[in-house]
Design a protein around this motif. Structure first.
Motif, PDB file in Angstrom:
ATOM      1  N   VAL A  89       0.945  -1.156  -0.060  1.00  0.00           N
ATOM      2  CA  VAL A  89      -0.093   0.202  -0.046  1.00  0.00           C
ATOM      3  C   VAL A  89       0.832   1.258   0.050  1.00  0.00           C
ATOM      4  O   VAL A  89       1.741   1.081   0.609  1.00  0.00           O
ATOM      5  CB  VAL A  89      -0.914   0.177   1.259  1.00  0.00           C
ATOM      6  CG1 VAL A  89      -2.031  -0.937   1.103  1.00  0.00           C
ATOM      7  CG2 VAL A  89      -0.029  -0.083   2.507  1.00  0.00           C
ATOM      8  N   VAL A  90       0.428   2.227  -0.691  1.00  0.00           N
ATOM      9  CA  VAL A  90       1.124   3.597  -0.548  1.00  0.00           C
ATOM     10  C   VAL A  90       0.368   4.527   0.542  1.00  0.00           C
ATOM     11  O   VAL A  90      -0.810   4.755   0.317  1.00  0.00           O
ATOM     12  CB  VAL A  90       1.086   4.144  -2.091  1.00  0.00           C
ATOM     13  CG1 VAL A  90       1.820   5.484  -1.774  1.00  0.00           C
ATOM     14  CG2 VAL A  90       1.742   3.413  -3.008  1.00  0.00           C
ATOM     15  N   THR A  91       0.984   4.816   1.470  1.00  0.00           N
ATOM     16  CA  THR A  91       0.603   5.622   2.454  1.00  0.00           C
ATOM     17  C   THR A  91       1.486   6.689   3.260  1.00  0.00           C
ATOM     18  O   THR A  91       2.766   6.415   3.157  1.00  0.00           O
ATOM     19  CB  THR A  91      -0.162   4.586   3.623  1.00  0.00           C
ATOM     20  OG1 THR A  91      -0.825   5.536   4.679  1.00  0.00           O
ATOM     21  CG2 THR A  91       0.904   3.663   4.038  1.00  0.00           C
ATOM     22  N   SER A  92       0.849   7.545   3.932  1.00  0.00           N
ATOM     23  CA  SER A  92       1.827   8.295   4.492  1.00  0.00           C
ATOM     24  C   SER A  92       2.015   7.854   6.019  1.00  0.00           C
ATOM     25  O   SER A  92       2.485   8.568   6.637  1.00  0.00           O
ATOM     26  CB  SER A  92       1.343   9.710   4.736  1.00  0.00           C
ATOM     27  OG  SER A  92       0.137   9.745   5.007  1.00  0.00           O
ATOM     28  N   GLY A  93       1.306   6.794   6.442  1.00  0.00           N
ATOM     29  CA  GLY A  93       0.964   6.418   7.713  1.00  0.00           C
ATOM     30  C   GLY A  93       1.902   5.114   7.910  1.00  0.00           C
ATOM     31  O   GLY A  93       2.770   4.932   7.367  1.00  0.00           O
TER      32      GLY A  93
END
Ligand SMILES: [Zn+2]
Length: 57
Positions: free
Chosen positions: A40-44
Motif C-alpha cells: 500500500v502507498v500511505t503516509s502512515g
C-alpha cells in the motif's frame, strides 16, 4: 486476508498520519512466513497482526 504462500490468516491496518508529501510504499508481509502479499502507498504506518487459530501461549 490469507497469505498467498502459507495460507494462514492475518490482517493489516493502515494508520494514516497527516504528513503532507510523505507517502511511501509499505509492504504487507505475512507475519507467519514473511511472504509479501501486496503493498500500500500511505503516509502512515502499516500494522500487521497474526490471527492465530488457537489461543495457546
Ligand atoms: Zn505466509
Amino acid at each position: 486476508m490469507n497469505c498467498k504462500k502459507c495460507g494462514k490468516e492475518f490482517y493489516f491496518q493502515v494508520t494514516e498520519m497527516n504528513v503532507p508529501g510523505g507517502k511511501e510504499r509499505e509492504y504487507i508481509n505475512c507475519p507467519h512466513c514473511g511472504e509479501t502479499n501486496g503493498s500500500v502507498v500511505t503516509s502512515g504506518v502499516v500494522y500487521i497482526h497474526k490471527i492465530e487459530e488457537s489461543s495457546k501461549n
